[in-house]
Design a protein around this motif. Sequence first.
Motif, PDB file in Angstrom:
ATOM      1  N   SER A 149       0.805  -1.225   0.000  1.00 30.92           N
ATOM      2  CA  SER A 149       0.000   0.000   0.000  1.00 30.92           C
ATOM      3  C   SER A 149       0.836   1.273   0.000  1.00 30.92           C
ATOM      4  N   GLY A 150       2.151   1.157  -0.254  1.00 26.08           N
ATOM      5  CA  GLY A 150       2.958   2.368  -0.248  1.00 26.08           C
ATOM      6  C   GLY A 150       4.438   2.080  -0.321  1.00 26.08           C
ATOM      7  N   ALA A 168      -1.266   3.878   1.973  1.00 30.80           N
ATOM      8  CA  ALA A 168      -2.407   4.520   1.322  1.00 30.80           C
ATOM      9  C   ALA A 168      -3.577   3.561   1.216  1.00 30.80           C
ATOM     10  N   SER A 169      -4.768   4.121   1.283  1.00 33.31           N
ATOM     11  CA  SER A 169      -6.001   3.375   1.043  1.00 33.31           C
ATOM     12  C   SER A 169      -6.923   4.236   0.181  1.00 33.31           C
ATOM     13  N   PRO A 170      -7.290   3.760  -1.024  1.00 32.51           N
ATOM     14  CA  PRO A 170      -6.889   2.491  -1.626  1.00 32.51           C
ATOM     15  C   PRO A 170      -5.411   2.462  -1.971  1.00 32.51           C
ATOM     16  N   ALA A 171      -4.892   1.236  -2.161  1.00 28.54           N
ATOM     17  CA  ALA A 171      -3.488   1.090  -2.512  1.00 28.54           C
ATOM     18  C   ALA A 171      -3.218   1.754  -3.857  1.00 28.54           C
ATOM     19  N   PRO A 172      -2.005   2.259  -4.055  1.00 29.31           N
ATOM     20  CA  PRO A 172      -1.689   2.879  -5.344  1.00 29.31           C
ATOM     21  C   PRO A 172      -1.775   1.883  -6.490  1.00 29.31           C
ATOM     22  N   ALA A 182      13.574   8.396  -3.521  1.00 22.41           N
ATOM     23  CA  ALA A 182      12.232   8.916  -3.794  1.00 22.41           C
ATOM     24  C   ALA A 182      11.417   7.903  -4.585  1.00 22.41           C
ATOM     25  N   HIS A 183      10.123   7.852  -4.305  1.00 22.61           N
ATOM     26  CA  HIS A 183       9.215   6.974  -5.042  1.00 22.61           C
ATOM     27  C   HIS A 183       7.977   7.749  -5.468  1.00 22.61           C
ATOM     28  N   THR A 202      -1.280   7.842   5.097  1.00 18.61           N
ATOM     29  CA  THR A 202      -0.761   7.847   6.462  1.00 18.61           C
ATOM     30  C   THR A 202       0.753   7.750   6.422  1.00 18.61           C
ATOM     31  N   VAL A 203       1.411   8.681   7.099  1.00 18.54           N
ATOM     32  CA  VAL A 203       2.870   8.682   7.204  1.00 18.54           C
ATOM     33  C   VAL A 203       3.228   8.475   8.669  1.00 18.54           C
TER      34      VAL A 203
END
Length: 665
Positions: A149-150, A168-172, A182-183, A202-203
């Motif tokens: 998810s990230g 992340a939700s939804p997943a990328p 970096a991504h 969310t971080v």
Amino acid sequence: MTATADTTLVHDGTFAVLGPDGGLTGRGGSTPDGLFRRDARHLSRWELTVDGTAPLVLVPLRDTGPATCVLTPRGTRDEPPAYTVFPELAVASGVLVERLRLVSNLAHPRVARLCLLADADFADQFELRSDHRRYAKEGSRRTALPHASGVRFSYLRGAWESVTTVSASPAPTAVEPAGPTAHLLTWDVDLPAHGTAEVLLTVEARPHGAPAPHRVGGPAEASALSRADTADFVGQAPLPVEPGSPEGLAAACRQGLTDLARLRVPAVGPDGAQLRVPAAGVPWFLTLFGRDSLLASLFALPYRTGPAAATLRALAATQGTVYDPARGEQPGRIVHEIRHGELAHFRQVPYGRYYGSVDATPLFLVTLGAHTDITGDHTLAVALQSQARAAVEWMFRDGGLDAGGYLVYRPDPKGLVNQNWKDSEGAICFRDGTQAEGPIAVAEAQGYAYDALVRTARLARESWTDPSYADRLEQSAAELRARFAEEFWMEADDFPALALDGAGRQVDALASDAGHLLWSGILDVPRAHRVGRRLMEPDFFSGWAVRTVASGQPCYHPLSYHRGSAWPHDNAVIALGLARYGLAAEVRALAAGLSGAAAHHGDRLPEVLAGYDASEHERPVPYPHSCSPQAWAAATPLALLTSLREVARTATAAVGTTAARGARP
């Protein structure tokens, strides 16, 4: 539309400095952005693009709890944006959360492409401060690993490991490398006709040795957590202000309490108990500072006793026990600052636990005495008796009272050259701007030492049942007061010297430190009155506040950190001193100036103001590198309120005395 102002979100030792679009660019210098925890930047890039371009900012980010802004893809009058993005962001302990809500502006479905560039450089704050130093980090490495998810960023140096996890939700739809670490996270979001869609980000920041971040479900929950925590500290009822108080003081007091609540950071007491203490300020000083945390707590003490009690316990737990020249530690000495970052851990900077302060130790004793006086509770004074006695002995032994009669410091070539509150290089100077050479005895520290001896003597009599110790301290205080009057007073200027240098010469710059002498009570009444009135003359008082040094001297510069600027907390101490000696008109003028300055800054006083006169500009000119929020500036309105109450009480008592005398036969 363009906007340049940053927004700072802070809670429980974590803060984020975000751009008008809610993003981060990885900049350093005097105004870095990023997500920070424990002196390190845990998120350095956070750049959103919509349909391949940077979004247009319709409404810049504002902290409305959660912080919100309004963004759109770029469009034209003929082809307006297909959708609008409504970001919401909040910070909780160790966490930044963001909800991106997309609202379709079209009558048919479409797919929106969101891309988020994320990176974590784990830069230590000392690297970001542009001090022109380079720090070797042999064997260190940064990595980034995508997950379902990230992406998980990590920094490893020996056994030191810090981690930032983005979920992340939804997943990328995709997570792809976009640099060394970096991504780029990409979503293809289905938007129904005139419908909505959301992405929750969310971080989690996990510095080395830190507890796990607080888990929250989204910005609303994180913001509610922060608001409830703040409301519990601030209280619902406004602080009552004196009749005739300057306009804006009540609002400044409430904002100050709000900032003090948000600036609290975790600490530990002597018994291992978990505490929360006022940190010095954002962005550079979100940690326990002896002098800053004590003064902020003292200003707040008549209205909130918790910060002082917590700060005293935390400082007692970190009090010096051995001699360590590398960090200035000496038995009984109170710490200047505590750092948890990488460079402090590896002792590449001395500030992991740094004791380079001449005044934190006497201020510890002053605060302990004041807490006992105001609460009427001797429990804390009894519990910290051994630490208080050790602090007193430090003042005599290593502080310099026994050897030379004054508290002194020696410039630290690897730490702080000046170790009083004016701790920038060159701040303790002669009128011509020449820096004094040590060992240096600054004026205000002698006042603090006097007050500390007087208050601790009272503790010895009333809390510790040790009258002989009280007698010793009272005798020492009287001797210090007499010696100070003889050696610091500049007869030609009818004003105290800023300091005595290592050769015993009077450092003759006319400086605001003289006002601290009123607060401590070391001056006799006639001299205190003359000093108090002198500080309110135009070369000192800008109309907003008293300058750190009087204008017109060669050393004066209105944009200097300590040689011409004006500090709210410095003025708070001065106001308390003016009130102590009954200088009511001066207290009211100072309170009016600072309340007006606060009103121009959204009711929040910054750390420091430029020294320009109010006649030169209709608003107070900002100092370009000021911290905000900052603890002792946040607590300054509370000190002003106390000062106004004191002069009102004194006036009422005088009227009552006069009336009583008039009624006598």
